[in-house]
Motif scaffolding. Structure first.
Motif, PDB file in Angstrom:
ATOM      1  N   ASP A  99       0.829  -1.212   0.000  1.00 26.60           N
ATOM      2  CA  ASP A  99       0.000   0.000   0.000  1.00 26.60           C
ATOM      3  C   ASP A  99       0.864   1.264   0.000  1.00 26.60           C
ATOM      4  O   ASP A  99       0.523   2.259  -0.659  1.00 26.60           O
ATOM      5  CB  ASP A  99      -0.931  -0.003   1.205  1.00 26.60           C
ATOM      6  N   ARG A 100       1.984   1.233   0.720  1.00 26.16           N
ATOM      7  CA  ARG A 100       2.869   2.401   0.744  1.00 26.16           C
ATOM      8  C   ARG A 100       3.459   2.661  -0.647  1.00 26.16           C
ATOM      9  O   ARG A 100       3.613   3.819  -1.066  1.00 26.16           O
ATOM     10  CB  ARG A 100       3.984   2.183   1.773  1.00 26.16           C
ATOM     11  N   GLU A 103       0.618   4.222  -2.693  1.00 20.35           N
ATOM     12  CA  GLU A 103       0.350   5.593  -2.252  1.00 20.35           C
ATOM     13  C   GLU A 103       1.454   6.542  -2.693  1.00 20.35           C
ATOM     14  O   GLU A 103       1.203   7.726  -2.981  1.00 20.35           O
ATOM     15  CB  GLU A 103       0.215   5.622  -0.727  1.00 20.35           C
TER      16      GLU A 103
END
Length: 754
Positions: A99-100, A103
């Motif tokens: 997810d990082r 993002e």
């Protein structure tokens, strides 16, 4: 650095020649060129642009962008809970990292699952070492978890101490005898015991951690007929300033007496059930009993528990002081007898380890290259830990997340995009045998060998303040250049100055970058695929602490508190690691001519052959195979070919077109692959790099021409028939090496020649 000067000349000449030539061909002034021709010029400028040279201000911007607060916050999250491979917390971190990446603005970020064989102790029936008296009363029982010494040290999910992939077993000694202290359990230690008539067969042995890979210790013991082995960390290696409470964690970085080093003992790499092939749904899997796992039980303990056992051993005294550790009042006798007053005591080793298939995830994220998207510049760090893993591996993961943020922010704030594709890899199950990275490389081996430019590994960014950066010789000059750009993490002007000062303190002059030993996720890239690889770490100051590993390695005390309080307060080491990683990635992603230092490859090969000369092995080799001199002659020919290639590259700088630039880069990128043995080194099918790989007898140690060393090992002790067979293997292997070295020289010819 001659190779870098050549690259700079070629780049400058190529850009000015190509763009200037096009403008001259199309018209006398840029204003007279049509929009379609301007577009062609723009495309050509993009094809021949060297953004490393032309956008130097971005390199300085990167240095400023790597943020210590971000690094600290990353580590708080990563080291908050234990995250053993295949556990729920490990899966949570995989999703968080994916997810990082997304993002931050990655083009892709995916979870890549593999179902692999892992190993666990029994949570409800812990592994134990006990001493029983003559009446069957247990008078000592070992501990199986560290004592909590700081408020965040205890967690219900923390794994009991064990050595992965050793079997369940229940072995015991006779009353009063059958325990042998074997020093570091190296081959030479067992040889010394044999020389002293100390028979280890049928005994339980106890050995210090250090010097060699723990799996080698178990294998050496197994080969000598030992029925069980106990491993312990000795104060001489992990508590050099004393073992009292005020001298150890949480008051310093030194290890307290209950600290136990966990770790795998598997001698292979990757999933033990699918050797050589990825552990996908389609894979054939071996039976566990056919997977060549250790056959004798093994258990780690702390030095407090080791004292209880060692102080009771009698028998033969140690042969020399270097066999004695740091436990005061302990003679470190060899055994196998116990002291007279313990003549009715029995030592029992009882383990309950279980081997079971678990799911483990890699996370693979990409930032697509603008000009050469099919060329990969890779960075990787494993995610799983034996406990909290603040140093190993989370200091590396914290850095990789910050590096991802810095490079994607550079894209969003400046419009920069790398020439080549950046690939970020969070590996699963490294601690059990480099499993995640090996499975992924096995799955993508053909693509990687065609497209990978460099693999940068950052397992443990911070376990001390001194940069340690072994690599392929092709990368040495580039590493030096980047070290000279990055501010020091102590008081030095740059990391290079600090590294050089440390080498001077150790009497290592001139300063030298080493080749790679085994032990982390670069293995499959370097030793299986021969992709130029580098392992970026910051380690202990050896001029101050002459120790084998940092003291809390693989123990329950590798905590955020340890890092924040004792190892890297201020997170400047993490910052230095992030700066080096970010700049190396950009250097290899953006340079028009890939900045390899070709001349160091034959130089390092010659250095390896020179070690045979200095040790007297050259004469032994020539007595076996006089054509060994042809290998030396081929190496000289290869060195001449490298010199000629670099000279021709400089001479052709004024007429290099994009296709020629691409072909030259491919020649250099695939040069090390010439030294791949398809069947692997003798007896080691998954180690295919014939020139630089780990030693067979110490998986951690680098070795030049390891096949020769492995085949020569103890050859004089073989009977006539076995020796003759081994000599034929040596002849064939040297012939193989000679042919490969001839190929390497030919490989650097102008690319229209075959």
């Amino acid at each position: 650095m001659a190779s870098q000067n050549i690259v700079a000349i070629v780049v400058a000449a190529a850009v000015s020649f190509l763009v200037g030539g096009i403008i001259g061909h199309l018209g006398t002034g840029i204003d007279t060129i049509s929009s379609s021709d301007k577009e062609k010029i723009s495309i050509m400028e993009k094809l021949v642009a060297d953004k490393w040279e032309s956008e130097e201000h971005l390199n300085h911007k990167i240095i400023d962008m790597v943020n210590t607060d971000n690094l600290r916050n990353n580590l708080i999250e990563l080291a908050k809970f234990p995250h053993l491979a295949g556990t729920e917390r490990d899966h949570q971190l995989a999703h968080m990292i994916r997810d990082r990446f997304l993002e931050a603005g990655f083009d892709t970020a995916d979870l890549v699952p593999y179902d692999v064989l892992l190993s666990r102790p029994n949570r409800t029936n812990p592994n134990l070492i006990t001493l029983e008296d003559g009446e069957g009363q247990i008078i000592f029982s070992s501990t199986y978890q560290e004592k909590p010494l700081h408020e965040d040290d205890s967690d219900p999910e923390f794994i009991h101490a064990f050595n992965a992939f050793t079997p369940a077993g229940d072995v015991r000694t006779e009353a009063g005898r059958g325990v042998v202290y074997v020093n570091y359990a190296r081959v030479e230690d067992f040889d010394k015991l044999e020389e002293l008539n100390v028979n280890v067969s049928g005994c339980i042995v106890i050995a210090r951690y250090g010097k060699i890979f723990r799996g080698n210790k178990v294998l050496h013991a197994q080969e000598r007929g030992v029925k069980g082995i106990i491993l312990f960390t000795d104060p001489s290696d992990v508590a050099q300033e004393g073992v009292e409470a005020q001298d150890v964690y949480p008051n310093s970085w030194w290890l307290p007496g209950s600290g136990m080093q966990r770790g795998s003992t598997y001698m292979g790499d990757g999933d033990p059930l699918t050797p050589g092939w990825p552990s996908t749904a389609q894979a054939y899997r071996l039976k566990v009993e056919d997977a060549q796992l250790p056959m004798i039980p093994c258990q780690p303990i702390g030095y407090d528990d080791a004292r209880v056992i060692l102080e009771k051993i009698g028998g033969t005294p140690v042969p020399s002081d270097d066999w004695k550790g740091g436990l005061t009042g302990v003679a470190y006798n060899l055994g196998p007898e116990l002291q007279d007053r313990y003549s009715n005591y029995t030592l029992r080793l009882n383990t309950h380890n279980v081997h079971q298939v678990h799911r483990s995830y890699n996370v693979i994220g990409t930032i697509k290259g603008k000009v050469e998207p099919d060329r990969y510049v890779l960075i990787g760090n494993h995610r799983d830990a034996w406990g909290y893993g603040a140093s190993d591996p989370s200091s590396g993961t914290a850095q990789m997340l910050e590096t991802a943020r810095v490079l994607t922010q550079l894209i969003s704030s400046t419009g920069w995009r790398p020439r080549r594709t950046l690939v970020f890899c969070s590996w699963g199950a490294e601690e059990f045998g480099l499993i995640g990275s090996t499975e992924w490389v096995e799955e993508h081996v053909n693509k990687l060998q065609e497209r990978a430019v460099i693999y940068l590994n950052t397992d443990t960014c911070a376990s001390g303040p001194i940069i340690h950066i072994p690599s392929s010789p092709l990368l040495w000059d580039s590493i030096t250049l980047v070290m000279k750009m990055v501010p020091g993490v102590r008081d030095g002007a740059t990391l290079y100055h600090e590294w050089e000062a440390h080498n001077v303190a150790l009497n290592r002059t001139p300063s030298k970058i080493f080749t790679l030993g085994s032990g982390s996720d670069y293995d499959a890239f370097s030793f299986y695929c021969a992709i130029p690889s580098v392992d970026l770490t910051f380690q202990r100051d050896r001029s101050k602490y002459d120790i084998i590993k940092y003291p809390y390695y693989h123990t329950g005390y590798d905590t955020f508190y340890m890092m924040d309080k004792h190892v890297d307060p201020g997170f400047r080491i993490h910052q230095g690691c992030g700066r080096i990683a970010s700049l190396l990635l950009k250097y290899f992603a953006d340079s028009l001519i890939v900045p390899y230092s070709l001349q160091h490859l034959p130089e390092a090969m010659k250095d390896a052959l020179d070690t045979f000369r200095k040790s007297g092995k050259r004469d032994k080799i020539i007595n076996i195979y006089e054509n060994y001199v042809l290998l030396e002659a081929s190496l000289a020919k290869f060195a001449d070919a490298v010199t000629s290639f670099q000279r021709q590259l400089e001479m052709r700088a004024t007429n290099l077109d994009p296709v020629s630039i691409r072909a030259i880069n491919d020649q250099m990128m695939k040069l090390e692959q010439v030294f791949i043995l398809p069947a692997g080194l003798p007896g080691r099918p998954t180690v295919r790099h014939a020139v630089f790989a780990s030693s067979q007898f110490d998986n951690y140690a680098p070795s030049g021409f390891p096949g020769i060393s492995d085949l020569l090992y103890r050859i004089e002790e073989l009977d006539a028939a076995e020796r003759l067979k081994k000599e034929e293997e040596i002849k064939k292997h040297i012939s193989d090496l000679t042919i490969m070295t001839e190929r390497a020289a030919s490989f650097l010819q102008d690319f229209h020649l075959i």
